[in-house]
Design an enzyme around this catalytic site. Structure first.
Site, PDB file in Angstrom:
ATOM      1  N   ASN A   9       0.279   1.979   1.571  1.00 35.89           N
ATOM      2  CA  ASN A   9      -0.475   1.669   0.357  1.00 35.89           C
ATOM      3  C   ASN A   9      -0.738   0.170   0.392  1.00 35.89           C
ATOM      4  OD1 ASN A   9      -1.444   1.160  -2.188  1.00 35.89           O
ATOM      5  ND2 ASN A   9       0.470   1.626  -3.264  1.00 35.89           N
ATOM      6  N   LYS A  11      -2.550  -1.610  -1.407  1.00 33.51           N
ATOM      7  CA  LYS A  11      -2.770  -2.238  -2.722  1.00 33.51           C
ATOM      8  C   LYS A  11      -3.986  -3.179  -2.640  1.00 33.51           C
ATOM      9  CE  LYS A  11       2.070  -1.571  -3.669  1.00 33.51           C
ATOM     10  NZ  LYS A  11       3.250  -1.916  -4.441  1.00 33.51           N
ATOM     11  N   HIS A  95       0.136   5.833  -9.443  1.00 34.50           N
ATOM     12  CA  HIS A  95       1.025   4.763  -8.966  1.00 34.50           C
ATOM     13  C   HIS A  95       1.558   3.987 -10.177  1.00 34.50           C
ATOM     14  CE1 HIS A  95       2.520   1.113  -7.104  1.00 34.50           C
ATOM     15  NE2 HIS A  95       2.661   1.845  -6.019  1.00 34.50           N
ATOM     16  N   GLU A  97       1.907   0.971 -10.710  1.00 33.01           N
ATOM     17  CA  GLU A  97       1.101  -0.190 -11.095  1.00 33.01           C
ATOM     18  C   GLU A  97      -0.094   0.242 -11.948  1.00 33.01           C
ATOM     19  OE1 GLU A  97       0.805  -1.772  -7.115  1.00 33.01           O
ATOM     20  OE2 GLU A  97       2.950  -2.186  -7.216  1.00 33.01           O
ATOM     21  N   GLU A 167       8.945   7.008  -6.508  1.00 35.51           N
ATOM     22  CA  GLU A 167       9.000   5.549  -6.371  1.00 35.51           C
ATOM     23  C   GLU A 167       9.694   4.945  -7.585  1.00 35.51           C
ATOM     24  OE1 GLU A 167       5.710   4.163  -3.486  1.00 35.51           O
ATOM     25  OE2 GLU A 167       4.857   4.165  -5.495  1.00 35.51           O
ATOM     26  N   GLY A 173       8.351  -3.452  -4.313  1.00 39.97           N
ATOM     27  CA  GLY A 173       8.003  -4.848  -4.063  1.00 39.97           C
ATOM     28  C   GLY A 173       9.108  -5.828  -4.419  1.00 39.97           C
ATOM     29  N   SER A 212      10.251  -0.611  -1.355  1.00 39.52           N
ATOM     30  CA  SER A 212      10.919  -1.508  -0.397  1.00 39.52           C
ATOM     31  C   SER A 212      11.438  -0.789   0.843  1.00 39.52           C
ATOM     32  CB  SER A 212      12.048  -2.301  -1.081  1.00 39.52           C
ATOM     33  OG  SER A 212      11.524  -3.101  -2.123  1.00 39.52           O
TER      34      SER A 212
HETATM   35  P1  PGA Z   1       6.710  -1.589  -1.559  1.00 40.10           P
HETATM   36  O1  PGA Z   1       5.648  -0.731  -2.398  1.00 40.10           O
HETATM   37  O2  PGA Z   1       6.933  -0.857  -0.260  1.00 40.10           O
HETATM   38  O3  PGA Z   1       6.057  -2.920  -1.362  1.00 40.10           O
HETATM   39  O4  PGA Z   1       7.951  -1.662  -2.388  1.00 40.10           O
HETATM   40  C1  PGA Z   1       5.678   0.672  -2.400  1.00 40.10           C
HETATM   41  C2  PGA Z   1       4.575   1.201  -3.286  1.00 40.10           C
HETATM   42  O5  PGA Z   1       4.266   0.573  -4.303  1.00 40.10           O
HETATM   43  O6  PGA Z   1       3.966   2.240  -2.980  1.00 40.10           O
END
Ligand code: PGA
Length: 250
Positions: A9, A11, A95, A97, A167, A173, A212
Site C-alpha cells: 500500500n 499510500k 483503510h 487512514e 490492521e 506506520g 509495521s
Molecule cells: P505500515 O502501513 O506498514 O507502514 O505500518 C500498513 C498500512 O497502513 O497498510
C-alpha cells in the site's frame, strides 16, 4: 490451502521516476518469491504507469480506494469503471487512514466494498482497532462491528470474494508491530466469527496482517495459522524490503 498474499500500500508516496525504479527492483527479484501472490496498490494517477510496467508479470496491482457512485458530480473521486481501464485486480477499502482522517463510516466503507465487487475487483477490506479501543479491551467488538457492517449489507457470500486485512491502527506506520500472538488472536476471532456464518467462506478467505510489517518480523507473523500474508505500507516503498517480506512467505 490459502495462498499467501503480500500487497503493498504505497499510500500518497512516489513519483514517476521513483515508481519506475521501485517496479524495476520488484520485477528483478520476483522469481525468488515462491509461494505468495504479490500486489501493489498505487495512487490513482500512477495506475496507468503501473499497468504498463506490470502487465504480463507475476505482480498484480490495484488502487487504494474507489467511489461507490457510477459517475457524475463527485469532484476528486474515482469510479470503479475508471479503474477497469487500468486492469486493477484489487481495491483497498476502509483503510484506517480513510476512516480516521477522511471520516469514512462503516456504511461508507460498505458501499465502497460493494462497488468494488460490482466492478469486478477484489476488495481488500481493512479493519482494526485504535489504541484506546485496545486498551479498553474492545478490540474484538470493534473489528466485529466493522465486519458486520459489510456482512449485513453485502452478505456472507461476498466475504468469500474479498481479502480481509487486520490492521491495528496503533501499529500502522509507528514501528510498533503487534506480536504474532496478538495478531493471531484477532485473526482467529475473525475466522471463527465467519465460520459461524459460513464454514467454507471462513476456510477460504485470506486474512492479511498490516501494521509495521518488515522483513525481520514477517516470517513469524505469516507463520501464524490464521495470518495469510500482509498489507505493507512503509516497507513496500523499497524493493529490497518488500521482496524480503514476500519471500518470508516461502
Ligand atoms: P505500515 O502501513 O506498514 O507502514 O505500518 C500498513 C498500512 O497502513 O497498510
Amino acid at each position: 490451502m490459502r495462498q499467501p498474499l503480500v500487497a503493498g500500500n504505497w499510500k500518497m508516496n512516489g513519483s514517476r521516476d521513483s515508481i519506475n525504479d521501485l517496479l524495476d527492483g520488484i520485477l528483478a527479484g520476483i522469481d525468488s518469491v515462491e509461494k505468495a501472490e504479490v500486489a501493489v496498490c498505487a495512487p490513482y494517477v500512477y495506475l496507468s504507469q503501473v499497468a504498463d510496467k506490470l502487465s504480463g508479470s507475476a505482480v498484480a496491482w490495484g488502487s487504494q480506494n474507489v467511489n461507490d457512485n457510477e459517475s457524475g458530480a463527485f469532484t476528486g473521486e474515482i469510479a470503479a469503471s475508471m479503474l477497469k481501464d487500468f486492469g486493477c485486480k484489487y481495491v483497498i477499502v476502509g483503510h484506517s487512514e480513510r476512516r480516521t482522517i477522511y471520516g469514512e463510516t462503516d456504511a461508507d466503507v460498505t458501499r465502497r466494498f460493494m462497488a468494488t465487487q460490482a466492478g469486478g475487483f477484489i476488495p481488500i477490506l481493512c479493519v482494526g482497532e485504535l489504541l484506546e479501543e485496545r486498551e479498553a479491551g474492545t478490540t474484538n467488538e470493534v473489528v466485529a462491528r466493522q465486519l458486520d457492517a459489510v456482512i449485513n449489507e453485502a452478505g456472507i457470500a461476498a466475504i468469500g470474494n474479498c481479502v480481509i486485512a487486520y490492521e491495528p491502527v496503533w501499529a500502522i506506520g509507528t514501528g510498533k508491530v503487534a506480536t504474532p500472538e496478538q495478531a493471531q488472536e484477532v485473526h482467529a476471532m475473525i475466522r471463527s466469527k465467519l465460520a459461524g456464518l459460513d464454514a467454507d467462506v471462513a476456510a477460504k478467505v485470506q486474512i492479511l496482517y498490516g501494521g509495521s510489517m518488515k522483513p525481520d518480523n514477517a516470517k513469524e507473523l505469516i507463520g501464524m495459522e490464521d495470518i495469510d500474508g500482509g498489507l505493507i505500507g512503509g516497507a513496500s516503498l523499497k524493493a529490497e524490503d518488500f521482496l524480503g517480506i514476500c519471500t518470508a512467505a516461502n
